[in-house]
Design an enzyme around this catalytic site. Structure first.
Site, short mmCIF file in Angstrom:
data_model
loop_
_atom_site.label_atom_id
_atom_site.label_comp_id
_atom_site.label_asym_id
_atom_site.label_seq_id
_atom_site.Cartn_x
_atom_site.Cartn_y
_atom_site.Cartn_z
N ASP A 296 -5.39 -0.05 5.80
CA ASP A 296 -6.20 -0.25 7.01
C ASP A 296 -7.37 0.74 7.10
O ASP A 296 -8.52 0.32 7.28
CB ASP A 296 -5.33 -0.16 8.26
CG ASP A 296 -4.15 -1.12 8.21
OD1 ASP A 296 -4.20 -2.07 7.42
OD2 ASP A 296 -3.18 -0.90 8.95
N ASP B 261 0.82 -1.23 0.00
CA ASP B 261 0.00 0.00 0.00
C ASP B 261 0.84 1.27 0.00
O ASP B 261 0.55 2.22 -0.71
CB ASP B 261 -1.04 0.00 1.14
CG ASP B 261 -0.45 -0.03 2.54
OD1 ASP B 261 0.76 -0.32 2.70
OD2 ASP B 261 -1.22 0.23 3.50
N SER C 169 -5.39 -4.36 12.78
CA SER C 169 -5.64 -2.92 12.63
C SER C 169 -6.45 -2.30 13.74
O SER C 169 -7.34 -1.47 13.50
CB SER C 169 -6.36 -2.64 11.30
OG SER C 169 -5.45 -2.60 10.30
#
Ligand code: GLA
Length: 392
Positions: free
Chosen positions: A176, A41, A127
């Protein structure tokens, strides 16, 4: 299985016990499990997470001053001035989000009281910190009379990501907060992180999602995560020169570029890049396999993802390697891999729901025989994203 507790209809009694007044707003946010697309990411790449049924709940009320007071069932009490620097405690996340929301003109820059309770283990790769950030963001906006409509949820995710990578100081990506702010029941989200291009894919009925907690804990502020983001940023510089074309992010590097990069990069940065490039490709193959309900292909991509995280990214840990290796031999397990940042936390297993004998108990028994303790297991589903509980 630990069932999530239903917060709907709660009266905020714990908040009132701590602060002497009722809360103005209650909000809840789920954890997430990343089906595939790990450590991609923050280089603008592809991820495929789902929100899960374990959740974190907050109750909140603005104060008349600039102080922030927090009580957490799990992590205790903390307080700080809204605008003081990061203190290294859990209250940094809510304060960081409040500062970002205020900077965006969404809320007034005021202190607040916050009460938190969570079913999400922290430091386990599910998360919990992004859930805290997103739930607090929803609550702060609602208590100021605002809302994040469905179309504005990606903006909420961006605000939370900025808070975590800026104020808190963990240079994380969009995985997340996006999964948690925008999750949809029964679906996984295929997301390209650099431009938030997203689509959802139904998780086929009959595929069970299990999270197995190896019990090993880490803190993303311990420097390893940041070291990986730095290695990737430096490798991008070298890749630009070596490939002789403009590159904004590693997501633009493809498998055909790897031989030239192997010649240009030292072995360790090369392995990091090879993981990122191959993982981006695995995400897209996995997405096709999920849409086609091709369970053999799902398993292949999951095992390959784990091997790449272990061998090229050095992000796995012995308990996870053990579980994933054992999972290969268990009838009814579709695939397994570590999930989240790594160096501790949870493994994900996809399994054929209804298989007899029950596939996960074989894994639990093997783990217990090896390590002398049982992993916690949650059987979960792809669930909805964060929500306001009250006022609705
Ligand atoms: C952590 C970070 C995410 C992502 C994952 C690894 O969860 O917060 O942004 O980088 O690790 O995929």
């Amino acid at each position: 299985m630990t069932a999530p507790r239903n917060f709907d209809g709660a009266d905020g009694g714990n908040f009132e016990a701590a602060f002497g007044v009722p809360p103005a707003v209650l909000a809840a946010a789920p954890g997430r499990v990343n089906l595939i697309g790990e450590h991609t990411d923050y280089t603008g790449g592809w991820v495929l997470p789902a929100a899960i049924s374990l959740e974190l709940r907050v109750a909140l009320r603005y104060r008349d001053d600039l102080e922030v007071h927090g009580v957490s069932r799990e992590t205790g009490a903390a307080e700080a001035l809204l605008r003081a620097g990061a203190a290294g405690d859990w209250l940094d996340y809510p304060r960081g989000v409040a500062l970002e929301l205020a900077a965006a003109g969404r809320i007034p820059a005021r202190g607040f009281d916050l009460q938190v309770e969570s079913d999400l283990p922290s430091g386990a790769g599910l998360s919990s910190s992004a859930a805290l950030a997103v739930a607090t963001g929803l609550a702060l906006a609602a208590a100021a009379g605002g809302r994040f409509r469905a179309s504005e949820r990606p903006e909420l995710a961006r605000i939370c990501q900025r808070a975590e990578s800026g104020f808190v100081g963990v240079p994380c990506g969009m995985l997340d907060p996006y999964a948690i702010a925008c999750g949809q029941p029964g679906r996984a989200t295929l997301l390209r992180c650099h431009d938030l291009r997203a689509s959802t894919i139904v998780v086929p009925p009959g595929i069970g999602i299990a999270v197995l907690d190896t019990g090993v804990r880490r803190d993303l502020r311990d420097g390893r995560f940041e070291a990986r983001t730095r290695e990737c940023a430096e490798a991008l510089e070298t890749a630009r020169a070596a490939l002789g074309r403009p590159l904004d992010r590693l997501e633009q590097v493809n498998a055909g570029d790897l031989p030239a990069l192997e010649a240009a990069l030292d072995p360790v940065p090369f392995r990091r890049v090879r993981h990122v490039v191959s993982e981006n490709e695995r995400v897209r193959r996995f997405a096709d396999a999920l849409a086609a309900d091709d369970r053999g292909a799902l398993g292949r991509e999951m095992y390959a993802s784990h091997a790449s995280l272990r061998d090229d990214y050095d992000a796995s840990w012995p308990e996870a390697d053990f579980l994933v290796e054992r999972a290969r031999g268990v009838a009814g397990v579709i695939g397994a891999r570590m999930t989240g940042a790594g160096w501790g936390g949870c493994c994900l297993a996809l399994y054929e729901d209804g298989t007899v004998p029950e596939p996960l108990s074989a894994l639990v028994a093997a783990f217990a025989a090896e390590f002398g303790r049982e992993p916690r297991v949650w059987r979960t589903q792809a669930g909805p994203g964060a929500r306001l509980v009250s006022p609705r």
